[in-house]
Design a protein around this motif. Structure first.
Motif, PDB file in Angstrom:
ATOM      1  N   PHE A 182      11.660  13.799  30.933  1.00  0.00           N
ATOM      2  CA  PHE A 182      10.492  14.074  30.093  1.00  0.00           C
ATOM      3  C   PHE A 182      10.551  15.486  29.525  1.00  0.00           C
ATOM      4  O   PHE A 182      10.313  15.710  28.327  1.00  0.00           O
ATOM      5  CB  PHE A 182       9.211  13.872  30.904  1.00  0.00           C
ATOM      6  CG  PHE A 182       7.999  14.532  30.311  1.00  0.00           C
ATOM      7  CD1 PHE A 182       7.466  14.089  29.110  1.00  0.00           C
ATOM      8  CD2 PHE A 182       7.396  15.608  30.950  1.00  0.00           C
ATOM      9  CE1 PHE A 182       6.347  14.709  28.556  1.00  0.00           C
ATOM     10  CE2 PHE A 182       6.284  16.226  30.407  1.00  0.00           C
ATOM     11  CZ  PHE A 182       5.757  15.779  29.205  1.00  0.00           C
ATOM     12  N   HIS A 183      10.889  16.459  30.371  1.00  0.00           N
ATOM     13  CA  HIS A 183      10.947  17.846  29.895  1.00  0.00           C
ATOM     14  C   HIS A 183      12.109  18.045  28.920  1.00  0.00           C
ATOM     15  O   HIS A 183      11.982  18.802  27.948  1.00  0.00           O
ATOM     16  CB  HIS A 183      11.054  18.795  31.082  1.00  0.00           C
ATOM     17  CG  HIS A 183       9.769  18.933  31.845  1.00  0.00           C
ATOM     18  ND1 HIS A 183       8.808  19.868  31.526  1.00  0.00           N
ATOM     19  CD2 HIS A 183       9.276  18.227  32.898  1.00  0.00           C
ATOM     20  CE1 HIS A 183       7.779  19.747  32.358  1.00  0.00           C
ATOM     21  NE2 HIS A 183       8.040  18.759  33.198  1.00  0.00           N
ATOM     22  N   LEU A 184      13.235  17.377  29.158  1.00  0.00           N
ATOM     23  CA  LEU A 184      14.348  17.458  28.212  1.00  0.00           C
ATOM     24  C   LEU A 184      13.931  16.909  26.851  1.00  0.00           C
ATOM     25  O   LEU A 184      14.250  17.492  25.802  1.00  0.00           O
ATOM     26  CB  LEU A 184      15.549  16.683  28.757  1.00  0.00           C
ATOM     27  CG  LEU A 184      16.769  16.592  27.830  1.00  0.00           C
ATOM     28  CD1 LEU A 184      17.377  17.968  27.597  1.00  0.00           C
ATOM     29  CD2 LEU A 184      17.820  15.635  28.403  1.00  0.00           C
ATOM     30  N   ASP A 185      13.226  15.807  26.858  1.00  0.00           N
ATOM     31  CA  ASP A 185      12.739  15.201  25.618  1.00  0.00           C
ATOM     32  C   ASP A 185      11.878  16.185  24.829  1.00  0.00           C
ATOM     33  O   ASP A 185      12.011  16.314  23.605  1.00  0.00           O
ATOM     34  CB  ASP A 185      11.951  13.942  25.966  1.00  0.00           C
ATOM     35  CG  ASP A 185      11.208  13.360  24.780  1.00  0.00           C
ATOM     36  OD1 ASP A 185      11.823  12.604  24.012  1.00  0.00           O
ATOM     37  OD2 ASP A 185      10.006  13.673  24.617  1.00  0.00           O
ATOM     38  N   LEU A 376      14.889  24.608  29.858  1.00  0.00           N
ATOM     39  CA  LEU A 376      14.511  23.573  30.818  1.00  0.00           C
ATOM     40  C   LEU A 376      13.893  24.183  32.073  1.00  0.00           C
ATOM     41  O   LEU A 376      12.912  23.652  32.611  1.00  0.00           O
ATOM     42  CB  LEU A 376      15.731  22.726  31.180  1.00  0.00           C
ATOM     43  CG  LEU A 376      16.139  21.663  30.156  1.00  0.00           C
ATOM     44  CD1 LEU A 376      17.474  21.034  30.533  1.00  0.00           C
ATOM     45  CD2 LEU A 376      15.069  20.585  30.033  1.00  0.00           C
ATOM     46  N   LEU A 377      14.447  25.284  32.539  1.00  0.00           N
ATOM     47  CA  LEU A 377      13.868  25.946  33.712  1.00  0.00           C
ATOM     48  C   LEU A 377      12.440  26.392  33.435  1.00  0.00           C
ATOM     49  O   LEU A 377      11.551  26.240  34.283  1.00  0.00           O
ATOM     50  CB  LEU A 377      14.726  27.143  34.119  1.00  0.00           C
ATOM     51  CG  LEU A 377      15.996  26.839  34.907  1.00  0.00           C
ATOM     52  CD1 LEU A 377      16.784  28.121  35.143  1.00  0.00           C
ATOM     53  CD2 LEU A 377      15.677  26.165  36.230  1.00  0.00           C
ATOM     54  N   ARG A 378      12.218  26.944  32.268  1.00  0.00           N
ATOM     55  CA  ARG A 378      10.862  27.384  31.928  1.00  0.00           C
ATOM     56  C   ARG A 378       9.895  26.204  31.916  1.00  0.00           C
ATOM     57  O   ARG A 378       8.748  26.317  32.363  1.00  0.00           O
ATOM     58  CB  ARG A 378      10.869  28.066  30.557  1.00  0.00           C
ATOM     59  CG  ARG A 378       9.493  28.545  30.116  1.00  0.00           C
ATOM     60  CD  ARG A 378       9.515  29.128  28.726  1.00  0.00           C
ATOM     61  NE  ARG A 378       8.165  29.435  28.271  1.00  0.00           N
ATOM     62  CZ  ARG A 378       7.861  29.805  27.037  1.00  0.00           C
ATOM     63  NH1 ARG A 378       8.818  29.937  26.127  1.00  0.00           N
ATOM     64  NH2 ARG A 378       6.601  30.049  26.702  1.00  0.00           N
ATOM     65  N   GLY A 391      14.027  23.078  45.365  1.00  0.00           N
ATOM     66  CA  GLY A 391      14.483  24.410  45.739  1.00  0.00           C
ATOM     67  C   GLY A 391      14.444  25.412  44.611  1.00  0.00           C
ATOM     68  O   GLY A 391      15.220  26.384  44.616  1.00  0.00           O
ATOM     69  N   GLY A 392      13.561  25.204  43.646  1.00  0.00           N
ATOM     70  CA  GLY A 392      13.400  26.165  42.561  1.00  0.00           C
ATOM     71  C   GLY A 392      14.598  26.206  41.631  1.00  0.00           C
ATOM     72  O   GLY A 392      15.380  25.254  41.525  1.00  0.00           O
ATOM     73  N   ALA A 393      14.759  27.347  40.966  1.00  0.00           N
ATOM     74  CA  ALA A 393      15.825  27.487  39.975  1.00  0.00           C
ATOM     75  C   ALA A 393      17.203  27.303  40.600  1.00  0.00           C
ATOM     76  O   ALA A 393      18.088  26.666  40.012  1.00  0.00           O
ATOM     77  CB  ALA A 393      15.716  28.853  39.297  1.00  0.00           C
ATOM     78  N   ALA A 398      22.635  23.246  39.323  1.00  0.00           N
ATOM     79  CA  ALA A 398      23.766  22.322  39.216  1.00  0.00           C
ATOM     80  C   ALA A 398      23.430  21.156  38.292  1.00  0.00           C
ATOM     81  O   ALA A 398      24.251  20.737  37.462  1.00  0.00           O
ATOM     82  CB  ALA A 398      24.161  21.813  40.597  1.00  0.00           C
ATOM     83  N   LEU A 399      22.225  20.645  38.418  1.00  0.00           N
ATOM     84  CA  LEU A 399      21.798  19.531  37.578  1.00  0.00           C
ATOM     85  C   LEU A 399      21.729  19.946  36.108  1.00  0.00           C
ATOM     86  O   LEU A 399      22.180  19.217  35.211  1.00  0.00           O
ATOM     87  CB  LEU A 399      20.436  19.040  38.055  1.00  0.00           C
ATOM     88  CG  LEU A 399      19.926  17.705  37.517  1.00  0.00           C
ATOM     89  CD1 LEU A 399      20.897  16.588  37.835  1.00  0.00           C
ATOM     90  CD2 LEU A 399      18.558  17.405  38.096  1.00  0.00           C
ATOM     91  N   LEU A 400      21.189  21.118  35.866  1.00  0.00           N
ATOM     92  CA  LEU A 400      21.064  21.592  34.484  1.00  0.00           C
ATOM     93  C   LEU A 400      22.424  21.926  33.884  1.00  0.00           C
ATOM     94  O   LEU A 400      22.636  21.743  32.679  1.00  0.00           O
ATOM     95  CB  LEU A 400      20.138  22.806  34.431  1.00  0.00           C
ATOM     96  CG  LEU A 400      18.709  22.574  34.940  1.00  0.00           C
ATOM     97  CD1 LEU A 400      17.844  23.794  34.674  1.00  0.00           C
ATOM     98  CD2 LEU A 400      18.095  21.337  34.304  1.00  0.00           C
ATOM     99  N   ARG A 401      23.335  22.403  34.702  1.00  0.00           N
ATOM    100  CA  ARG A 401      24.691  22.663  34.190  1.00  0.00           C
ATOM    101  C   ARG A 401      25.364  21.363  33.763  1.00  0.00           C
ATOM    102  O   ARG A 401      26.109  21.335  32.773  1.00  0.00           O
ATOM    103  CB  ARG A 401      25.528  23.375  35.258  1.00  0.00           C
ATOM    104  CG  ARG A 401      25.290  24.871  35.332  1.00  0.00           C
ATOM    105  CD  ARG A 401      26.402  25.564  36.108  1.00  0.00           C
ATOM    106  NE  ARG A 401      26.425  25.157  37.507  1.00  0.00           N
ATOM    107  CZ  ARG A 401      25.813  25.811  38.486  1.00  0.00           C
ATOM    108  NH1 ARG A 401      25.119  26.906  38.213  1.00  0.00           N
ATOM    109  NH2 ARG A 401      25.888  25.388  39.732  1.00  0.00           N
ATOM    110  N   THR A 402      25.105  20.290  34.511  1.00  0.00           N
ATOM    111  CA  THR A 402      25.672  18.988  34.141  1.00  0.00           C
ATOM    112  C   THR A 402      25.160  18.544  32.775  1.00  0.00           C
ATOM    113  O   THR A 402      25.937  18.091  31.915  1.00  0.00           O
ATOM    114  CB  THR A 402      25.319  17.933  35.206  1.00  0.00           C
ATOM    115  OG1 THR A 402      25.911  18.299  36.447  1.00  0.00           O
ATOM    116  CG2 THR A 402      25.816  16.559  34.791  1.00  0.00           C
TER     117      THR A 402
END
Length: 426
Positions: A182-185, A376-378, A391-393, A398-402
């Motif tokens: 949802f946030h990526l969208d 995405l983190l924001r 576990g926060g940022a 790892a997921l966001l890097r993928t």
């Protein structure tokens, strides 16, 4: 007055009261002097300020008065309303410190409507539940929003309820990826996914497995979604096969699909948004539930359910979860977006991009900016339950890097095939 006080003071001064003067070898004060002292003490007491009022609430200033002209030119005096105290503001209906914090910290890509629905999903009281047919591990719940009167929320029933938009779907803990989707969208400016949050439930109305402390995704239930009447195909707004879909992507495609009114109303730009989104998340269920675009492992559901064998005959392949709203039949709605966060890079499914020759410019610009992970983190920081559970940022990196790596591969695909971008319509 002074004489009157003197008489009374000398009259009531007992011998015991006079003894200290004798012990200190001092002469007792003259009756006239004692009376004067008593009078001064009484006057001082009269003019002392009142004792302060110890209240837990901050004192409010008295109402001011202003002159308000009347129609005849005269003036009457009207009291201005007093501003509520800090505590009264905290208890104002429908507002809370946490909600104001959510609105204050929200990034610009989340609309006011998004925030309202996210607040309902994250804090609404569960007042009823119902099973979703053919989806045993999913519950549809009705929520009472903050500020709703008890009679405003009716009990849920299998049909006809949730038309006011106060319902959500509680899914499995393993589907938390839908919240990130949802946030990526929203970060990419696609705005096709339904609001979703992570939440730990404690309602007694829910089965124990839903209240064991594990966060689950809850997705807003859209009452405007258009479903086919076919019970075996109710997760679609239109029945569309793979070959028909590929024809629709051609410049002359919509003319050939005139017989299928719901699908023919969907322009090619919508399929471009869907393909970009599904590739980044590796969502296969919509465009390639048969795993025709890669070699699946034997444990894959598409192999166990013998779907992969149908790849030999493209005419048998159909698309699923192709949904639109009744009020907007030309705009896709993305559902079931959990995707595959652990899907290996060497098996990325490029079949999801087949037939797509252009992509939305704003989304591509975001992918090229190098800021996808930070954006995405924001956005994800706003979902406290998801943030803490991962576990926060540090836990999300790892997921966001993928996802970022898949974005770079998609950009390379666009360059290699000389694909174009199109400007989003307002």
């Amino acid at each position: 007055l002074q004489h009157h006080s003197t008489v009374h003071h000398s009259t009531f001064l007992s011998p015991q009261a006079q003894r200290p003067w004798r012990r200190t070898a001092l002469k007792p004060p003259a009756p006239g002097a004692a009376g004067a002292l008593l009078a001064l003490a009484l006057l001082a007491l009269i003019h002392l300020p009142p004792a302060p009022h110890h209240s837990l609430l901050p004192a409010s200033s008295p109402p001011r008065e202003v002159a308000v002209p009347l129609s005849g030119g005269q003036a009457s005096r009207r009291r201005l309303p007093v501003l509520p105290t800090h505590l009264q503001q905290e208890q104002a209906p429908g507002r809370s410190r946490r909600r104001r914090g959510l609105e204050r910290d929200a990034p610009p890509w989340l609309s006011a409507d998004d925030l309202q629905k996210m607040w309902l999903l994250s804090s609404g009281q569960v007042v009823s539940k119902t099973r979703v047919p053919a989806h045993g591990q999913i519950l549809r719940v009705r929520l009472r929003a903050e500020g709703d009167a008890e009679g405003d929320v009716l009990a849920a029933s299998p049909e006809g309820d949730c038309q006011d938009g106060r319902c959500g779907l509680i899914k499995r803990p393993g589907d938390l990826y839908e919240v990130l989707a949802f946030h990526l969208d929203r970060v990419l400016g696609l705005n096709r996914s339904l609001p979703a949050v992570a939440r730990r439930f404690a309602s007694r109305l829910l089965p124990y497995s839903y209240t064991d402390g594990a966060p689950r995704p809850i997705i807003w239930w859209d009452p405007d979604l258009q479903h086919l009447e076919d019970a075996n195909n109710d997760q679609n707004s239109c029945a569309l096969g793979w070959l028909q879909y590929q024809e629709m992507l051609q410049p002359h495609g919509p003319m050939l699909a005139a017989r299928d009114a719901p699908c023919s109303s969907i322009p090619p730009s919508e399929w471009s948004r869907l393909a970009l989104f599904d590739f980044l998340l590796q969502v296969l269920d919509r465009l390639d539930r048969y795993c025709c675009g890669f070699q699946p492992d034997p444990s894959e559901p598409c192999v166990e359910e013998m779907l992969h064998e149908k790849c030999r005959n493209p005419a048998e392949l159909v698309l699923v979860h192709i949904l639109v709203r009744r009020s907007a039949p030309s705009r896709l709605v993305f559902i079931d977006n959990a995707g595959r966060p652990q899907h290996p890079e060497e098996k990325l499914n490029f079949r999801l991009l087949q037939g797509i020759d252009s992509f939305p410019a704003a989304a591509v610009a975001t992918l090229r900016s190098g800021r996808l992970q930070s954006l995405l983190l924001r956005s994800l920081r706003l979902d406290r339950q998801l943030w803490e559970s991962q576990g926060g940022a540090a836990g999300l990196r790892a997921l966001l890097r993928t996802i970022d790596r898949r974005a770079q591969i998609l950009l390379q695909h666009i360059r290699q095939h000389n694909l174009t971008v199109f400007e989003d319509s307002p």
